[in-house]
Design a protein around this motif. Structure first.
Motif, short mmCIF file in Angstrom:
data_model
loop_
_atom_site.label_atom_id
_atom_site.label_comp_id
_atom_site.label_asym_id
_atom_site.label_seq_id
_atom_site.Cartn_x
_atom_site.Cartn_y
_atom_site.Cartn_z
N UNK A 1 1.31 0.27 16.43
CA UNK A 1 1.26 -0.66 15.29
C UNK A 1 1.09 0.09 13.98
N UNK A 2 0.21 1.08 13.97
CA UNK A 2 -0.01 1.86 12.74
C UNK A 2 1.26 2.61 12.34
N UNK A 3 1.95 3.16 13.33
CA UNK A 3 3.19 3.88 13.04
C UNK A 3 4.24 2.94 12.45
N UNK A 4 4.35 1.76 13.05
CA UNK A 4 5.35 0.79 12.58
C UNK A 4 5.05 0.33 11.16
N UNK A 5 3.78 0.00 10.89
CA UNK A 5 3.42 -0.51 9.56
C UNK A 5 3.63 0.57 8.50
N UNK A 6 3.24 1.79 8.81
CA UNK A 6 3.36 2.86 7.83
C UNK A 6 4.81 3.20 7.53
N UNK A 7 5.59 3.38 8.59
CA UNK A 7 7.01 3.69 8.38
C UNK A 7 7.77 2.47 7.89
N UNK A 8 7.28 1.29 8.23
CA UNK A 8 7.89 0.07 7.70
C UNK A 8 7.71 -0.03 6.20
N UNK B 1 -0.93 -5.51 -3.86
CA UNK B 1 -1.18 -6.68 -3.02
C UNK B 1 0.08 -7.24 -2.38
N UNK B 2 1.17 -7.29 -3.14
CA UNK B 2 2.41 -7.87 -2.61
C UNK B 2 3.20 -6.87 -1.79
N UNK B 3 2.72 -5.63 -1.70
CA UNK B 3 3.36 -4.61 -0.88
C UNK B 3 2.53 -4.31 0.34
N UNK C 1 8.34 -7.62 4.18
CA UNK C 1 7.19 -7.41 5.09
C UNK C 1 7.30 -8.32 6.31
N UNK C 2 8.03 -9.44 6.19
CA UNK C 2 8.20 -10.33 7.33
C UNK C 2 9.00 -9.67 8.45
N UNK C 3 9.90 -8.76 8.08
CA UNK C 3 10.66 -8.01 9.09
C UNK C 3 9.71 -7.14 9.90
N UNK C 4 8.84 -6.42 9.21
CA UNK C 4 7.92 -5.51 9.89
C UNK C 4 6.89 -6.31 10.70
N UNK C 5 6.46 -7.45 10.19
CA UNK C 5 5.53 -8.30 10.94
C UNK C 5 6.17 -8.78 12.24
N UNK D 1 1.76 -6.66 3.71
CA UNK D 1 2.24 -6.08 4.97
C UNK D 1 1.12 -5.98 5.99
N UNK D 2 -0.04 -5.52 5.57
CA UNK D 2 -1.17 -5.38 6.49
C UNK D 2 -1.57 -6.73 7.08
N UNK D 3 -1.73 -7.72 6.21
CA UNK D 3 -2.24 -9.00 6.70
C UNK D 3 -1.22 -9.70 7.60
N UNK D 4 0.06 -9.51 7.34
CA UNK D 4 1.08 -10.22 8.11
C UNK D 4 1.40 -9.50 9.42
N UNK D 5 1.29 -8.19 9.42
CA UNK D 5 1.69 -7.42 10.60
C UNK D 5 0.54 -7.17 11.57
N UNK D 6 -0.66 -7.62 11.22
CA UNK D 6 -1.81 -7.32 12.08
C UNK D 6 -2.58 -8.56 12.52
N UNK D 7 -2.05 -9.74 12.25
CA UNK D 7 -2.83 -10.95 12.52
C UNK D 7 -2.02 -11.99 13.29
N UNK D 8 -2.68 -12.63 14.24
CA UNK D 8 -2.03 -13.70 14.99
C UNK D 8 -1.88 -14.97 14.16
N UNK D 9 -2.50 -15.01 12.96
CA UNK D 9 -2.24 -16.13 12.05
C UNK D 9 -0.78 -16.12 11.58
#
Length: 356
Positions: free
Chosen positions: A217-224, A245-247, A197-201, A251-259
């Motif tokens: 972003x939605x396209x990337x996360x879904x296909x990622x 949760x680990x999938x 998921x770090x790759x997709x983030x 992925x959602x939390x890491x790819x959509x947040x500036x944290x």
């Protein structure tokens, strides 16, 4: 209460030390940097990585590994992937004389793949510490920003192990009113999802930095997620794990947040920052950079189609620009959304559960 040890005093290690301490356990937090350890012990804060956190009094901070692991009932590795093997080698002498009934739970809360060997972190720990089926590694992973855990935001993650008993002990140690832990036996899936998921983030940050919006972003996360699942299944993971949760959660939390440091690193790349300076400017290890290289190489070795990972790999190795990589992805040959082989991979375990 048990004596529990966290190896690694970055933001995530510090947040997990707080969770355990607030659960009433005696916690030892180890930092490889003696000055950093001393400052944290004196000020009860980690201003370098997680300034909003104040350590409870039942957290002891040290730079001495022998002190950290000698009497520990649990040892949690929370260091960068590239340091896992070295730290495991360093603690091994302090564990060699322990009886079976004294052996601590060995676990990790890091996310990545070892470079060159492509081993998952649990495999590295098993190899270096000569672990057996009687004492398997536990993996703690899921959607969890350290900053939000430190602020007691509601968080749910997964403890995975081949031993349900070990996973349940970790669940018991960490479970609080705002930190919920589920158990899982699919170590391969949990570790693979957490790493890839770090790759997709990283890619999501690149998209944002380049100027693209929510549709992209939605396209990337879904296909990622499809790519993560595809490679995970190829290495033996349960496909249903990637719906958990680990999938998809992580992925959602890491790819959509500036944290996310991976998102922030990608954003800098998308803004045109030189690749070789991005991690230095972040001040922390960006696991997505190394994992992209490892993930790409594993996919090539196993002949798994991962076009998004390939595109991000070509960007960070400076073979192409973000803009050119995006256009290349969009101009790929027309395809159906769900491949028959991917669908079969999901349906097979469901059919087995039904006894069919």
């Amino acid at each position: 209460m048990a004596q529990l040890t966290i190896l690694g005093a970055g933001s995530w290690g510090s947040a997990l030390a707080m969770v355990l301490a607030e659960n009433g356990h005696e916690v030892t937090l180890w930092s490889h940097n003696e000055y950093h350890a001393q400052m944290m012990q004196e000020t009860r804060q980690n201003t370098r990585y997680l300034e909003q956190l104040t350590f409870p009094e039942n957290v002891t901070i040290t730079a001495d590994l022998a002190t950290a692991v000698r009497d520990a009932a649990l040892i949690n590795f929370v260091v960068p992937t590239k340091a896992i093997r070295q730290v495991a080698q360093q603690i091994k002498p302090y564990l060699k004389d322990k009886r079976t009934d004294e052996w601590p739970i060995i676990m990790h809360s890091s996310k990545g793949l070892e470079q060159k060997t492509y081993l998952r972190i649990s495999e590295v720990l098993t190899e270096e510490l000569n672990l057996t089926e009687e004492h398997p590694v536990v993996v703690l992973s899921g959607p969890s920003h350290a900053e939000e855990v430190a602020n007691h935001d509601v968080t749910a993650i997964t403890a995975a192990s081949q031993s349900l008993e070990a996973a349940e002990r970790v669940q018991q140690y960490f479970m609080t009113d705002d930190f919920r832990v589920y158990t899982n036996r699919d170590v391969i899936g949990v570790e693979t999802g957490g790493a890839l998921k770090n790759i997709i983030a990283l890619g999501a940050g690149i998209l944002a930095g380049t100027g693209y919006g929510d549709n992209a972003k939605a396209a990337l996360v879904t296909r990622g997620l499809a790519e993560i699942s595809r490679l995970g299944i190829a290495v033996g993971a349960d496909p249903l794990t990637f719906m958990g949760l680990s999938g998809v959660g992580d992925l959602i939390v890491t790819a959509t947040s500036s944290h996310s440091r991976n998102w922030r690193a990608g954003y800098q790349i998308g803004q045109g920052a030189p690749i070789d300076t991005v991690e230095e400017q972040m001040g922390m290890v960006v696991e997505g950079m190394a994992t992209t290289i490892a993930g790409y190489e594993v996919a090539q070795k196993l002949h798994v189609e991962m076009p998004i990972t390939t595109a991000i790999y070509e960007v960070i190795t400076e073979q192409t620009t973000p803009q050119a990589a995006i256009q290349q992805l969009m101009r790929r040959d027309k395809k159906g959304e769900v491949h028959f082989t991917d669908l079969q991979s999901v349906l097979t375990p469901l059919e087995q559960d039904k006894g069919e």
